[in-house]
Enzyme design. Structure first.
Site, mmCIF file in Angstrom:
data_model
loop_
_atom_site.group_PDB
_atom_site.id
_atom_site.type_symbol
_atom_site.label_atom_id
_atom_site.label_comp_id
_atom_site.label_asym_id
_atom_site.label_seq_id
_atom_site.Cartn_x
_atom_site.Cartn_y
_atom_site.Cartn_z
ATOM 1 N N GLN A 136 -5.830 -16.191 -43.546
ATOM 2 C CA GLN A 136 -7.002 -16.793 -42.905
ATOM 3 C C GLN A 136 -6.488 -17.964 -42.080
ATOM 4 O OE1 GLN A 136 -10.183 -16.085 -42.489
ATOM 5 N NE2 GLN A 136 -10.501 -17.970 -41.328
ATOM 6 N N GLN A 138 -7.931 -19.387 -39.171
ATOM 7 C CA GLN A 138 -8.897 -20.335 -38.616
ATOM 8 C C GLN A 138 -9.160 -21.439 -39.641
ATOM 9 O OE1 GLN A 138 -13.080 -19.162 -38.136
ATOM 10 N NE2 GLN A 138 -12.959 -19.690 -35.980
ATOM 11 N N PRO A 266 -12.851 -16.689 -48.474
ATOM 12 C CA PRO A 266 -13.754 -17.843 -48.461
ATOM 13 C C PRO A 266 -14.916 -17.781 -47.482
ATOM 14 C CG PRO A 266 -11.728 -18.370 -47.288
ATOM 15 C CD PRO A 266 -11.540 -17.006 -47.872
ATOM 16 N N TYR A 267 -14.959 -16.768 -46.621
ATOM 17 C CA TYR A 267 -16.011 -16.696 -45.603
ATOM 18 C C TYR A 267 -16.802 -15.397 -45.744
ATOM 19 C CZ TYR A 267 -13.351 -20.483 -43.424
ATOM 20 O OH TYR A 267 -12.715 -21.662 -43.190
ATOM 21 N N GLY A 268 -17.948 -15.358 -45.055
ATOM 22 C CA GLY A 268 -18.704 -14.108 -45.012
ATOM 23 C C GLY A 268 -17.963 -13.056 -44.211
ATOM 24 N N MET A 270 -14.613 -12.796 -40.934
ATOM 25 C CA MET A 270 -13.704 -13.429 -39.988
ATOM 26 C C MET A 270 -13.445 -12.446 -38.882
ATOM 27 S SD MET A 270 -12.053 -16.014 -38.976
ATOM 28 C CE MET A 270 -11.158 -16.032 -37.409
ATOM 29 N N GLU A 271 -13.664 -12.900 -37.648
ATOM 30 C CA GLU A 271 -13.714 -12.029 -36.478
ATOM 31 C C GLU A 271 -12.346 -11.646 -35.938
ATOM 32 O OE1 GLU A 271 -14.249 -16.379 -35.079
ATOM 33 O OE2 GLU A 271 -14.876 -15.139 -36.775
ATOM 34 N N HIS A 295 -22.901 -10.336 -36.538
ATOM 35 C CA HIS A 295 -22.315 -11.615 -36.148
ATOM 36 C C HIS A 295 -20.849 -11.434 -35.757
ATOM 37 C CE1 HIS A 295 -21.914 -16.046 -36.322
ATOM 38 N NE2 HIS A 295 -20.680 -15.781 -36.728
ATOM 39 N N GLU A 296 -20.093 -10.728 -36.588
ATOM 40 C CA GLU A 296 -18.661 -10.558 -36.302
ATOM 41 C C GLU A 296 -18.445 -9.676 -35.069
ATOM 42 O OE1 GLU A 296 -16.958 -12.610 -37.830
ATOM 43 O OE2 GLU A 296 -18.437 -13.053 -39.377
ATOM 44 N N HIS A 299 -18.780 -11.738 -31.983
ATOM 45 C CA HIS A 299 -17.589 -12.545 -31.715
ATOM 46 C C HIS A 299 -16.602 -11.840 -30.785
ATOM 47 C CE1 HIS A 299 -17.607 -16.372 -33.693
ATOM 48 N NE2 HIS A 299 -17.900 -15.891 -34.880
ATOM 49 N N GLU A 318 -19.590 -20.417 -32.225
ATOM 50 C CA GLU A 318 -20.519 -19.997 -33.270
ATOM 51 C C GLU A 318 -21.987 -20.048 -32.863
ATOM 52 O OE1 GLU A 318 -19.593 -18.355 -35.602
ATOM 53 O OE2 GLU A 318 -17.489 -18.879 -35.926
ATOM 54 N N ASP A 375 -11.462 -28.290 -40.798
ATOM 55 C CA ASP A 375 -12.112 -27.694 -41.969
ATOM 56 C C ASP A 375 -13.132 -28.643 -42.586
ATOM 57 O OD1 ASP A 375 -10.737 -25.314 -41.734
ATOM 58 O OD2 ASP A 375 -9.229 -25.806 -43.242
ATOM 59 N N TYR A 383 -23.247 -23.440 -35.939
ATOM 60 C CA TYR A 383 -23.910 -22.141 -35.889
ATOM 61 C C TYR A 383 -25.388 -22.303 -35.539
ATOM 62 C CZ TYR A 383 -19.877 -20.381 -38.624
ATOM 63 O OH TYR A 383 -18.620 -20.048 -39.062
ATOM 64 N N ARG A 561 -16.713 -17.163 -51.787
ATOM 65 C CA ARG A 561 -17.300 -17.415 -50.475
ATOM 66 C C ARG A 561 -17.884 -18.824 -50.439
ATOM 67 N NH1 ARG A 561 -22.044 -13.751 -47.562
ATOM 68 N NH2 ARG A 561 -22.093 -14.905 -45.579
ATOM 69 N N LYS A 563 -19.942 -20.338 -48.590
ATOM 70 C CA LYS A 563 -21.386 -20.437 -48.388
ATOM 71 C C LYS A 563 -22.126 -20.493 -49.713
ATOM 72 C CE LYS A 563 -25.305 -18.093 -46.221
ATOM 73 N NZ LYS A 563 -25.779 -16.903 -45.460
#
Length: 608
Positions: A136, A138, A266-268, A270-271, A295-296, A299, A318, A375, A383, A561, A563
């Site tokens: 990851q 980003q 850790p994310y919903g 990643m694009e 969403h992805e 992107h 975003e 971060d 967003y 995740r 979120k």
């Protein structure tokens, strides 16, 4: 030559990377990648005789001129806790002029604790039999994967070769172009990404992976026990992709593949180009959470094709992507569905602003990230405040039909580039030249640089929200909750059920008998929908309702995740009935979480 306008990178515009060639071998025993990267550069300023690259926790073994093999001297600067250690390479022996190019070959090893890489033991995977690795990068973690100009301001194509042990498959954010079996039984997977991308979009995964086709250009990858569930959940991906193309123009990346990662991701989503990473928390069994894929997919145009020039302008990635995501939803399910998702987004925005405090600089749309870790600024603000601004502009400048044409023009104007907010605004004025008076009347400083909620209140079609709010109000005002007709919630969509719980959250704390009756009526503690579980558990913790605590602990230790885990850990920490359980649980399970999530959770809980 002035430095690249990115406060989070040591890279300068004197030399700009134009090609990356990466070869790596993965050692699951030592948790180390042994690698060689060849970086090609164009010289913009021949008077600058040192090439500066970003690194973090890399062991640099040697640096050579790629063409001659000549050894180049190098040094590592002072380590910064967020930005890593700059690598300075003396290129004065190369004698190149402005506009010419050169290439350096860097032999190095990653650290077992590299912030971009998570190594998973077999027991941390769905199959429990083979290890797993994923990256990851980003926002600024690519520098722990390879020496690079780790800024979204600079884009380059890449080729790669990754060698892994037998029985494992390697995938990257690129086209797979072949596999070779070596004499020692290992396999080398080769990749090619022809579209220029920033370093943060380089991605690698290694594991026991299988795929299933959804369409000729879309497939799903996952561990064998998960792949069928994933194929069902994301079966609408091709429709979403075609809808986005109709809105924004041709999809330039070739394939669109989805990869379901183990639960610590850790994310919903990643694009990563050509290989979107998604969390298994989306596998609700009824496609109700698959809008993350929209969403992805968005992107692929907003973020990957048109990119923020630095993380201070993250909203350009975003905010635009949420806007396009909801355009896709609107075209597939109706304009009232787009507005309903916007209503849910507004609740997320309110929560984020309240969480930071209305005066916090991270609630501005454009951030000042000098000496700050990007971060730390990650939240729903870019967003949802970004979406909110674009929706306001859409209504102001002529409505969806007019603004849809502008969206496509925005992509066509800035494709393959990295831009700032000022560049975005300049083209907005250029495109809507006949509406200059309207644009001049906007309070740009309030929207872009003032903390807190937006300066204007958008109006949404709330027809899909009304029934959910009314039912919530019935529960809040009922004298005898047990007498309520509980059948209504079962007829609601997942989004309406979330709105029902959002409404209840605004009335928290609720009496414990009401919570107990709600759970009996709707089986909320048993929900497999992560969005519903999040809201229900937040509601119960806000009311210090002890029976929910085991469910919370199970949820926050079974997936990573951010979120979900960040707000729930915070709520558990504040819950009187939980005592020290939040800190104790995190300390016991810290190694389960990705480094990015673990670092943020430790800060949230006041732990080192």
């Amino acid at each position: 030559m002035e430095s690249v306008l990115d406060p989070n990178s040591s890279a300068t515009a004197a030399h700009v990377c134009t090609q990356i060639d990466w070869s790596a071998s993965a050692d699951f025993g030592t948790h180390v990648l042994t690698a060689i990267v060849v970086l090609k550069f164009r010289i913009n300023d021949p008077t600058v005789r040192n090439l500066t690259l970003d690194t973090r926790d890399l062991v640099i073994d040697a640096v050579n001129d790629k063409d001659s093999g000549q050894t180049l001297s190098f040094s590592l600067g002072s380590a910064h806790p967020a930005f890593g250690t700059p690598l300075s390479i003396d290129i004065s022996p190369l004698h190149r002029e402005s506009g010419e190019s050169f290439a350096v070959a860097i032999k190095y090893k990653t650290s077992p604790g590299a912030s971009a890489i998570q190594w998973l033991a077999p027991e941390q995977t769905a199959g429990k039999a083979k290890p797993f690795l994923f990256t990851q990068c980003q926002a600024i973690h690519a520098r722990s994967l390879l020496p690079c100009q780790d800024t979204p301001a600079i884009k380059a194509p890449y080729t790669a070769r990754v060698t892994v042990r037998p029985g494992l498959t390697a995938l990257m954010s690129a086209e797979s172009v072949g596999t070779t079996t070596n004499e020692d039984g290992t396999n080398t997977f080769s990749f090619r990404q022809t579209v220029c991308i920033p370093a943060y979009l380089m991605a690698l995964v290694i594991g026991d992976l299988q795929s299933k086709e959804i369409s000729p250009r879309v497939r799903v990858w996952a561990e064998p026990s998960v792949v069928e569930k994933a194929a069902f959940e994301f079966s609408e991906a091709e429709t979403m992709l075609a809808t986005a193309e109709a809105l924004l123009g041709p999809y330039v990346w070739g394939r669109y593949d989805l990869l379901v990662l183990p639960p610590s991701f850790p994310y919903g989503g990643m694009e990563n180009p050509m290989l979107t990473f998604v969390t298994p928390t989306l596998l609700a069994g009824d496609r109700s959470l698959a809008t993350v894929v929209a969403h992805e997919i968005a992107h692929s145009w907003t973020g990957n094709l048109v990119t923020n020039k630095s993380w201070e302008h993250f909203w350009l990635n975003e905010g635009f992507t949420v806007f396009v995501e909801r355009k896709i939803i609107g075209r597939m399910h109706g304009e009232n569905a787009r507005h309903f998702h916007a209503i849910g987004g507004h609740k997320c925005l309110c929560d984020a602003v309240q969480g930071y405090g209305a005066d916090h600089p991270f609630t501005c749309l454009v951030h000042d990230l000098k000496d700050k870790d990007p971060d730390d600024a990650f939240s729903s603000i870019p967003y949802e405040k970004g979406f909110y601004f674009l929706f306001y502009l859409e209504q102001l400048l002529g409505g969806p039909d007019v603004f849809d044409k502008y969206l496509r023009a925005h992509v066509e104007k800035h494709a393959y580039q990295s831009i700032t907010t000022d560049q975005w605004r300049a083209f907005l004025y250029e495109y809507f030249a006949d509406k200059k008076d309207v644009l001049d009347a906007i309070d740009w400083h309030a929207w872009l640089h003032t903390p807190g909620m937006p300066p204007v209140v958008n109006q949404y079609d709330d027809s899909l929200a009304v029934a959910a709010r009314l039912l919530a109000d019935v529960w809040v005002t009922a004298v005898d909750p047990a007498a309520i007709d509980a059948g209504s919630l079962s007829s609601f969509s997942s989004q309406q059920q979330q709105e029902f719980l959002n409404r209840l959250l605004t009335k928290a704390p609720l009496p414990h008998p009401t919570l107990a009756t709600l759970d009996v009526a709707y089986k909320l503690s048993e929900s497999k929908n992560s969005e519903i579980a999040l809201r229900w558990q937040q509601l119960c913790l806000a009311s210090s309702y002890a029976p929910i605590i085991p469910h919370v602990v199970d949820f926050i230790t079974s997936q990573g995740r951010m979120k979900y885990v960040r707000p729930l850990y915070k709520a558990l920490h504040k819950c009187e009935a939980a005592g020290t359980l939040a800190r104790d649980t995190f300390v016991a399970h810290r190694s389960f979480y990705h480094n990015i999530a673990a670092t943020m959770l430790a800060k949230d809980l006041g732990l080192p």
